[in-house]
Design an enzyme around this catalytic site. Structure first.
Site, PDB file in Angstrom:
ATOM      1  CG  HIS A   1      -4.479  34.787  96.987  1.00  0.00           C
ATOM      2  ND1 HIS A   1      -3.834  35.627  96.114  1.00  0.00           N
ATOM      3  CD2 HIS A   1      -4.726  33.653  96.272  1.00  0.00           C
ATOM      4  CE1 HIS A   1      -3.701  35.038  94.940  1.00  0.00           C
ATOM      5  NE2 HIS A   1      -4.219  33.831  95.015  1.00  0.00           N
TER       6      HIS A   1
ATOM      7  CG  HIS B   1      -5.406  28.747  94.667  1.00  0.00           C
ATOM      8  ND1 HIS B   1      -6.177  29.127  93.572  1.00  0.00           N
ATOM      9  CD2 HIS B   1      -4.484  29.721  94.835  1.00  0.00           C
ATOM     10  CE1 HIS B   1      -5.700  30.267  93.094  1.00  0.00           C
ATOM     11  NE2 HIS B   1      -4.674  30.657  93.843  1.00  0.00           N
TER      12      HIS B   1
ATOM     13  CG  HIS C   1      -3.107  36.415  88.261  1.00  0.00           C
ATOM     14  ND1 HIS C   1      -2.512  35.331  88.876  1.00  0.00           N
ATOM     15  CD2 HIS C   1      -2.443  36.579  87.093  1.00  0.00           C
ATOM     16  CE1 HIS C   1      -1.525  34.877  88.108  1.00  0.00           C
ATOM     17  NE2 HIS C   1      -1.461  35.605  87.020  1.00  0.00           N
TER      18      HIS C   1
ATOM     19  CG  ASP D   1      -1.155  32.499  95.176  1.00  0.00           C
ATOM     20  OD1 ASP D   1      -2.226  31.883  95.019  1.00  0.00           O
ATOM     21  OD2 ASP D   1      -0.417  32.832  94.231  1.00  0.00           O
TER      22      ASP D   1
END
Ligand SMILES: [Zn+2]
Ligand SMILES: [Zn+2]
Length: 450
Positions: free
Chosen positions: A74, A76, A193, A319
């Site tokens: 996970h 970004h 999510h 994350d």
């Protein structure tokens, strides 16, 4: 599909390192020989004393630990379209600095990854710039608008490792049910999510005593747990496989346990910031501590730690969500959600979970690798013949997060200024040096022995 740039490999002999890999049944002083990108030999220390070290880089592993490379499901990576926050090159370099040799990128980019054309271009970019392995997810719904499914089968054929609308929930129960049916057909897991917007209502932090004191609107725990309960029920009905991202609330853990108890194919991740920090950190209005789901209370944090210890949590995921300084300089209510996390993941978890709560070191290493199983990959292993995906860690080293800057392009770490213990000093990705700590005590050059 996991891709990485073709980087030159370095042949290395690491002597006298404490190698730990539960999956390989390994916990002891070892000599590790890496040749042509693979682990050529891994034997008890002394076993390679007569090995001809000509042409090898020899590292004295005394005082260091060697782990299989970590895997983060996970992240970004902000590609395409948000290169001012992060690029494939900086994101994978930051991951390598944290001991990771594989990561999975989320599709809430600009544009979002909801078509085969965007997906194909992304793979090409990664083949040029990724210093460790990276896989890409594709959206569940077109434009992440929650109304129409993407061409999941075509995206899977092209290499999508999972499907997610991360950043947003799949609000419409019928659309989610259809996504479950497609999950059955294409196989790749749905990463969720979980946030009931009708309950979270645009809250900027956790709903509780701290939000009340600050006068900032909060998100209640049930915004997360009720949607997990709904999706667990739908996934069970359709026999689909789902994965719950970044669990933050104690009620959510109960929802996962109940769904699992009924037979739902459900896995769950926890993030280092939710395991280590609470909403008390928001009292200073430090926007680096604003993320979604938000930092919760100490009770939630302790429940999350207990869930790591009892196996409710399947893997640790950062994350990692980089944002520019300008974006995070906004007032708390207006600043974007997210904290970076790749460079601090191991140290934060080692400090809090192993030193603080008695989690076995080998189990932590396992939890930092098992994210690979979500996308049907084997975690990296310290076994002869396997690709040389590994990291060396100085477990004794204490460091202040951010004191030497960050490898990530962004600096929005919720751990900034905190002292952590355990520092990754070297990461090999398929035998290529993906990260080398500047303070590595052991001179590391290609000149040969030392
Ligand atoms: Zn999310
Ligand atoms: Zn995310």
């Amino acid at each position: 599909m996991i891709v990485r740039a073709a980087l030159p490999t370095t042949d290395v002999l690491i002597r006298g390192v404490h190698a730990v890999d539960v999956r390989a049944g390994l916990d002891g002083l070892s000599d590790v020989l890496v040749v042509d990108g693979k682990i050529a030999e891994l034997v008890p220390t002394g076993g390679l004393d007569s090995y001809d070290t000509g042409g090898l880089t020899v590292i004295d592993g005394a005082g260091l630990h060697c782990f299989p490379g970590f895997f983060d499901p996970h992240v970004h990576a902000r590609t395409p379209g948000q290169g001012y926050k992060e690029t494939i090159a900086t994101c994978t370099a930051a991951a390598a600095a944290g001991g990771f040799t594989g990561i999975v990128a989320m599709p809430n980019t600009n544009p979002v990854v909801d078509s085969t054309s965007v997906f194909g271009a992304l793979l090409e970019t990664a083949r040029q710039g990724a210093v460790i392995g990276i896989g890409f997810t594709a959206c569940i719904t077109k434009g992440m608008k929650g109304a129409e499914l993407t061409e999941m089968a075509a995206l899977k054929d092209l290499g999508a490792v999972a499907f997610t609308d991360d950043g947003l929930p799949v609000t419409d129960a019928h659309i989610f049910r259809m996504a479950c049916r497609y999950q059955q057909l294409v196989g790749s897991v749905l990463m969720l999510h979980e946030e009931e917007h009708a309950l979270s209502g645009g809250g900027a932090m956790n709903e509780g005593a701290v939000s009340a004191a600050l006068g900032i609107s909060g998100q209640p725990n049930i915004a997360e747990s009720t949607l997990i309960a709904r999706d667990g029920a739908i996934a069970l009905y359709e026999d689909a496989r789902i994965h719950v991202q970044h669990i933050s609330a104690s009620e959510s853990l109960d929802a996962v346990r109940e769904a699992r108890g009924r037979g739902t194919k459900i896995t769950a991740e926890a993030s280092p910031h939710h395991l280590c920090l609470t909403d008390e950190k928001c009292r200073s209005l430090d926007t680096n501590c604003k993320m979604n789901p938000p930092l919760r209370t100490e009770k939630d944090r302790q429940a999350l730690i207990a869930a790591v210890l009892d196996g409710t949590i399947d893997c640790i995921a950062t994350d990692h969500a980089p944002h520019s300084r300008d974006e995070k300089a906004l007032p708390f209510e207006e600043a974007p959600f997210g904290s970076t996390g790749l460079e601090t993941s191991f140290a934060a978890c080692y400090t809090e979970l192993v030193l603080g709560h008695g989690l076995e070191l080998g189990r932590l290493v396992e939890l930092l690798g098992s994210g690979a199983e979500l996308i049907d990959l084997q975690p990296a292993k310290l076994i002869a013949g396997e690709p040389a995906d590994l990291c060396l860690v100085d477990l004794g080293r204490r460091w202040i997060v951010g004191e030497d800057g960050y490898v990530s392009k962004s600096a929005n770490s919720a751990f900034a200024g905190l002292e952590l213990q355990g520092k990754v000093v070297l990461t090999l990705s398929h035998g290529a040096v993906a990260h080398r700590d500047a303070a590595l005590d052991h001179p590391f050059d290609t000149a040969g022995t030392r």
